[in-house]
Design an enzyme around this catalytic site. Structure first.
Site, short mmCIF file in Angstrom:
data_model
loop_
_atom_site.label_atom_id
_atom_site.label_comp_id
_atom_site.label_asym_id
_atom_site.label_seq_id
_atom_site.Cartn_x
_atom_site.Cartn_y
_atom_site.Cartn_z
N ASN A 9 0.86 -1.19 0.00
CA ASN A 9 0.00 0.00 0.00
C ASN A 9 0.90 1.24 0.00
OD1 ASN A 9 -1.79 2.05 0.54
ND2 ASN A 9 -2.29 1.39 2.62
N LYS A 11 0.10 4.29 -0.30
CA LYS A 11 -0.55 5.49 0.28
C LYS A 11 -0.32 6.69 -0.64
CE LYS A 11 -0.14 3.34 4.74
NZ LYS A 11 -0.07 3.47 6.18
N HIS A 98 -9.47 1.30 5.07
CA HIS A 98 -8.19 1.51 5.76
C HIS A 98 -8.42 2.49 6.92
CE1 HIS A 98 -4.10 2.73 6.62
NE2 HIS A 98 -3.71 1.63 5.99
N GLU A 100 -6.80 4.92 7.93
CA GLU A 100 -6.59 6.34 7.61
C GLU A 100 -7.84 6.92 6.94
OE1 GLU A 100 -2.92 5.67 5.50
OE2 GLU A 100 -1.97 5.15 7.40
N GLU A 170 -5.24 -4.63 10.82
CA GLU A 170 -4.19 -3.62 10.96
C GLU A 170 -4.44 -2.81 12.23
OE1 GLU A 170 -2.36 -2.54 6.91
OE2 GLU A 170 -4.14 -1.33 7.14
N GLY A 176 2.66 2.50 10.67
CA GLY A 176 3.63 3.58 10.48
C GLY A 176 4.37 3.98 11.74
N SER A 216 3.55 -1.85 10.41
CA SER A 216 5.01 -1.95 10.62
C SER A 216 5.55 -3.34 10.32
CB SER A 216 5.39 -1.48 12.03
OG SER A 216 5.04 -0.12 12.21
P1 PGA Z 1 2.90 0.44 7.58
O1 PGA Z 1 1.42 0.62 6.99
O2 PGA Z 1 3.43 -0.86 7.03
O3 PGA Z 1 3.67 1.64 7.09
O4 PGA Z 1 2.78 0.40 9.07
C1 PGA Z 1 0.56 -0.47 6.79
C2 PGA Z 1 -0.76 0.02 6.24
O5 PGA Z 1 -1.23 1.09 6.65
O6 PGA Z 1 -1.36 -0.64 5.36
#
Ligand code: PGA
Length: 253
Positions: A9, A11, A98, A100, A170, A176, A216
């Protein structure tokens, strides 16, 4: 058997040339690497989808996902992109819900249920994301939160349509942050999600649903996470922006 899947992903990152270069590097590295993963996905921003599809056209192992789709079919919804539009350019999969999107764009379970419905109706495979915040985990409501998110956003599908979906667990506190869920935490939640699927549908469907871990996940911890009995791969954010890291994660299978 359920599929082993690694999805990147991206983003809201990269400019066009960088997106093309990253895709080309991934394709090149995969030519000489082996992996037991069954499905590989990359999810670039909307504007690069067609270019990325063009770059991967000879690499049959990778397909392209969108990061979102509209909760409406078509019409006067300025700025939105429908599932049907994505399908029409060769996208196979779409990430829905997601954290976010839920947190910054106020996407509700009801909207996500519509998105899932439209994706499936269009023959796009949904990757439905769920996950609890840190305070929800600290107050020990994380199981309840996941149960609600699945019940309200995904479990409206009938069994035939549900079988087309992928789930990504997640935990928001791991996205992140560099803090990964421990193998115990990941396994416990994935097993719980699988139990919920069995209760709602049946154990055959539950056993054949791929449940990805995200948050992460990187080349250092992917092997241990992917080896867990109920973890079927990863949804990778930050580490999917570097070809070498992403391919190392893919090789963890
Ligand atoms: P990350 O994000 O691997 O940077 O923690 C995962 C995601 O949001 O899909």
């Amino acid at each position: 058997m359920r599929k082993k899947i690694v999805a990147g992903n991206w983003k809201m990152n990269l400019l066009k040339e960088e997106a093309i270069e990253l895709t080309s590097e991934i394709v090149k590295l995969l030519q000489t690497e082996t992996s037991n993963a069954d499905q590989l996905l990359i999810a670039p921003p909307f504007v690069y989808l067609s270019s990325v599809i063009g770059v991967i056209k000879n690499e049959k192992r990778i397909s392209v996902a969108a990061q979102n789709c509209a909760d409406k079919n078509a019409g006067a919804y300025t700025g939105e992109v429908s599932a049907a539009m994505l399908k029409s350019i060769g996208v196979t999969t779409v990430i829905i819900g997601h954290s976010e999107r839920r947190a910054y764009y106020n996407e509700t379970d009801a909207m996500l249920a519509e998105k899932v419905k439209l994706a499936v109706a269009t023959n796009l495979q949904p990757i439905f994301c769920c996950g609890e915040t840190l305070s929800q985990r600290e107050s020990n409501t994380h199981f309840e939160v996941i149960k609600e998110q699945l019940a309200n956003g995904l479990f409206q599908l009938n069994a035939i349509d549900f079988a087309k979906a992928i789930i990504a667990y997640e935990p928001v506190w791991a996205i992140g942050t560099g803090v990964t869920a421990s193998p115990q935490q990941a396994q416990e939640m994935h097993a719980y999600i699988r139990k919920l699927i069995a209760e709602k549908y049946d154990s055959d469907i539950s056993n054949s649903t791929s449940i990805l871990y995200g948050g992460s996940c990187n080349e250092k911890n992917a092997k241990e996470l992917f080896a867990l009995p109920d973890v079927d791969g990863g949804l990778i954010g930050g580490a999917s922006l570097k070809a070498q890291s992403f391919v190392s994660i893919i090789k963890s299978f």
